[in-house]
Scaffold this motif. Structure first.
Motif: not given
Length: 82
Positions: A56-64, A69-70
């Motif tokens: 539910a955390t956009p920043a965490a999902m972006k980092a994942i 994507a390497g």
């Protein structure tokens, strides 16, 4: 794999089912052939909640996504001393 019990069975065997869940074996509770509840350990539930919070955390999902994507850059610990 989880064990499955009817509501009546679960009521009469609750202490043993709690022990089973604490040992890492989820317990399904069913009513009329439909699972209506699960009994899981506190550790398992905390892990589930933590996963939901990350998702539910956009920043965490972006980092994942960046990592998948390497595009993630890793540094050695010694580089942090500089």
């Amino acid at each position: 794999m989880s064990s499955t019990y009817s509501v009546t069975e679960a009521q009469s065997q609750l202490p043993g089912l709690i022990k089973q869940a604490e040992e890492g074996q989820p317990v399904r509770i069913r009513r009329r052939d439909e699972t209506v509840a699960f009994l899981v350990s506190r550790a398992r539930m905390e892990a589930i909640v933590e996963t939901i919070e990350i998702l539910a955390t956009p920043a965490a999902m972006k980092a994942i996504g960046e990592h998948r994507a390497g595009r993630t850059k890793f540094l050695t610990l010694s580089a942090l001393d500089d």
